[in-house]
Design a protein around this motif. Sequence first.
Motif, PDB file in Angstrom:
ATOM      1  N   ALA A 187       9.932 -24.607 -13.268  1.00 58.85           N
ATOM      2  CA  ALA A 187       9.001 -23.735 -14.206  1.00 58.85           C
ATOM      3  C   ALA A 187       7.828 -24.759 -14.957  1.00 58.85           C
ATOM      4  N   ILE A 188       7.694 -25.814 -15.332  1.00 60.70           N
ATOM      5  CA  ILE A 188       7.317 -26.833 -15.190  1.00 60.70           C
ATOM      6  C   ILE A 188       6.449 -28.032 -15.338  1.00 60.70           C
ATOM      7  N   VAL A 189       6.392 -27.687 -13.937  1.00 62.71           N
ATOM      8  CA  VAL A 189       5.636 -29.271 -12.737  1.00 62.71           C
ATOM      9  C   VAL A 189       4.882 -27.806 -12.067  1.00 62.71           C
ATOM     10  N   PRO A 190       3.421 -27.573 -12.779  1.00 57.43           N
ATOM     11  CA  PRO A 190       2.563 -26.988 -12.238  1.00 57.43           C
ATOM     12  C   PRO A 190       2.413 -26.686 -10.945  1.00 57.43           C
ATOM     13  N   SER A 191       2.292 -28.027 -10.399  1.00 53.17           N
ATOM     14  CA  SER A 191       2.283 -28.038  -8.397  1.00 53.17           C
ATOM     15  C   SER A 191       3.377 -27.989  -7.730  1.00 53.17           C
ATOM     16  N   SER A 192       3.890 -27.760  -8.486  1.00 59.35           N
ATOM     17  CA  SER A 192       5.840 -27.232  -7.579  1.00 59.35           C
ATOM     18  C   SER A 192       5.567 -26.782  -6.507  1.00 59.35           C
ATOM     19  N   PRO A 193       5.990 -26.732  -5.414  1.00 57.57           N
ATOM     20  CA  PRO A 193       6.328 -25.766  -3.847  1.00 57.57           C
ATOM     21  C   PRO A 193       6.984 -24.506  -5.263  1.00 57.57           C
ATOM     22  N   GLY A 194       6.698 -23.580  -4.096  1.00 61.02           N
ATOM     23  CA  GLY A 194       7.477 -22.005  -4.156  1.00 61.02           C
ATOM     24  C   GLY A 194       7.261 -20.986  -3.061  1.00 61.02           C
ATOM     25  N   ALA A 195       7.336 -19.849  -3.064  1.00 58.84           N
ATOM     26  CA  ALA A 195       7.642 -19.254  -1.995  1.00 58.84           C
ATOM     27  C   ALA A 195       7.063 -18.116  -2.311  1.00 58.84           C
ATOM     28  N   TYR A 196       6.835 -17.003  -1.288  1.00 61.40           N
ATOM     29  CA  TYR A 196       6.153 -15.512  -2.044  1.00 61.40           C
ATOM     30  C   TYR A 196       7.822 -14.610  -0.910  1.00 61.40           C
ATOM     31  N   SER A 197       7.997 -13.799  -1.825  1.00 65.77           N
ATOM     32  CA  SER A 197       9.153 -12.576  -1.307  1.00 65.77           C
ATOM     33  C   SER A 197       7.983 -11.019  -1.139  1.00 65.77           C
ATOM     34  N   LEU A 198       8.824 -10.851  -0.100  1.00 68.43           N
ATOM     35  CA  LEU A 198       8.553  -9.108  -0.171  1.00 68.43           C
ATOM     36  C   LEU A 198       9.812  -8.407  -0.156  1.00 68.43           C
ATOM     37  N   GLN A 199       9.470  -7.098  -1.319  1.00 60.30           N
ATOM     38  CA  GLN A 199      11.261  -6.981  -1.825  1.00 60.30           C
ATOM     39  C   GLN A 199      11.529  -5.309  -2.189  1.00 60.30           C
ATOM     40  N   ASP A 200      12.162  -4.942  -1.124  1.00 60.21           N
ATOM     41  CA  ASP A 200      12.404  -3.409  -0.988  1.00 60.21           C
ATOM     42  C   ASP A 200      13.028  -2.792  -2.248  1.00 60.21           C
ATOM     43  N   VAL A 201      11.674  -1.624  -2.634  1.00 58.31           N
ATOM     44  CA  VAL A 201      12.003  -1.357  -4.197  1.00 58.31           C
ATOM     45  C   VAL A 201      13.403  -0.220  -3.939  1.00 58.31           C
ATOM     46  N   ARG A 202      13.544   0.447  -2.675  1.00 57.98           N
ATOM     47  CA  ARG A 202      14.797   0.779  -3.130  1.00 57.98           C
ATOM     48  C   ARG A 202      16.327   0.598  -2.551  1.00 57.98           C
ATOM     49  N   THR A 203      16.392  -0.499  -2.326  1.00 56.31           N
ATOM     50  CA  THR A 203      17.457  -1.413  -1.900  1.00 56.31           C
ATOM     51  C   THR A 203      17.836  -2.697  -2.154  1.00 56.31           C
ATOM     52  N   GLY A 204      16.368  -3.517  -2.594  1.00 59.02           N
ATOM     53  CA  GLY A 204      16.268  -4.835  -3.505  1.00 59.02           C
ATOM     54  C   GLY A 204      16.528  -6.059  -2.845  1.00 59.02           C
ATOM     55  N   ALA A 205      16.701  -5.357  -0.641  1.00 61.36           N
ATOM     56  CA  ALA A 205      16.131  -6.555  -0.363  1.00 61.36           C
ATOM     57  C   ALA A 205      15.123  -7.469  -0.180  1.00 61.36           C
ATOM     58  N   LEU A 206      15.975  -8.993   0.384  1.00 62.57           N
ATOM     59  CA  LEU A 206      14.965  -9.892  -0.175  1.00 62.57           C
ATOM     60  C   LEU A 206      14.050 -10.471   0.939  1.00 62.57           C
ATOM     61  N   ARG A 266       0.634  -1.151   0.014  1.00 59.68           N
ATOM     62  CA  ARG A 266       0.038  -0.134  -0.127  1.00 59.68           C
ATOM     63  C   ARG A 266       0.852   1.099   0.286  1.00 59.68           C
ATOM     64  N   GLY A 267       1.932   1.345   0.760  1.00 56.86           N
ATOM     65  CA  GLY A 267       2.596   2.263   0.658  1.00 56.86           C
ATOM     66  C   GLY A 267       3.455   2.462  -0.284  1.00 56.86           C
ATOM     67  N   GLY A 268       3.870   1.814  -1.047  1.00 56.24           N
ATOM     68  CA  GLY A 268       4.081   1.543  -2.201  1.00 56.24           C
ATOM     69  C   GLY A 268       6.223   1.349  -2.341  1.00 56.24           C
ATOM     70  N   ARG A 269       6.979   0.443  -0.654  1.00 53.53           N
ATOM     71  CA  ARG A 269       7.671   0.346  -0.356  1.00 53.53           C
ATOM     72  C   ARG A 269       8.362  -0.200  -0.684  1.00 53.53           C
ATOM     73  N   ALA A 270       7.741  -1.130  -1.260  1.00 52.96           N
ATOM     74  CA  ALA A 270       7.939  -3.034  -0.969  1.00 52.96           C
ATOM     75  C   ALA A 270       6.940  -3.714  -2.326  1.00 52.96           C
ATOM     76  N   LEU A 271       7.845  -4.616  -2.770  1.00 56.64           N
ATOM     77  CA  LEU A 271       6.788  -5.467  -3.507  1.00 56.64           C
ATOM     78  C   LEU A 271       6.638  -6.800  -3.002  1.00 56.64           C
ATOM     79  N   VAL A 272       5.632  -7.914  -3.430  1.00 58.01           N
ATOM     80  CA  VAL A 272       5.350  -8.408  -2.919  1.00 58.01           C
ATOM     81  C   VAL A 272       4.782  -9.878  -4.976  1.00 58.01           C
ATOM     82  N   TYR A 273       5.112 -10.578  -4.643  1.00 61.97           N
ATOM     83  CA  TYR A 273       5.533 -11.882  -6.037  1.00 61.97           C
ATOM     84  C   TYR A 273       6.068 -13.161  -5.408  1.00 61.97           C
TER      85      TYR A 273
END
Length: 185
Positions: free
Chosen positions: A148-167, A135-142
């Motif tokens: 990539a080719i296994v639709p049910s493979s495990p994954g992770a969600y990340s929060l990334q600071d857009v100024r520093t790149g910290a993940l 909401r504040g525009g300081r970070a991205l979530v994805y």
Amino acid sequence: ARQYDIAPDGRLLLARWDTQVGVRGFSPSAGHEREFSATDDSMLSDLSSDGRAVLLYDRHALFLRATDGSPPLRLGEGYDGARLSPDGKWVATTRGQVNVGAPWKVVLVNPATAEKRTLPAPSGLGELSNVAWTRGGRALVYGRRDQAIVPSSPGAYSLQDVRTGALRVIAFSLCDERSSDSRFD
């Protein structure tokens, strides 16, 4: 409607129907309709938080168009699923190829200056999901899927600071869940 978005103040509804070409804007209070497409193949990618700009894409390019009717600004190619920052100063997207081992990256583009920045992406072989701004525009979530080719493979969600790149990994998933169009708090 196939795609739609509503400005936060409720004064503009953008929509694309399967039976129509392009993106149309409707003003419920004024009762009029306007074309917002950049091309006949335009799809809606995002609407700015103040309702003054529309982010559109087609098979070839990404466009930013002010809702005042001015001509669209072409931002570049390969930006499917892009999102505008809450202040409208940056467009964020993930880019890559859906092949095992292909590198993915997070790209920021400033529409006013054409400046481009690439943020460090999480390691792994899988593809990245669309982004969502905090909401504040300081970070991205994805999200990132392990394979990539296994639709049910495990994954992770990340929060990334857009100024520093910290993940920072904020959640893990046992199956593929693409990020939604909503903004996170």
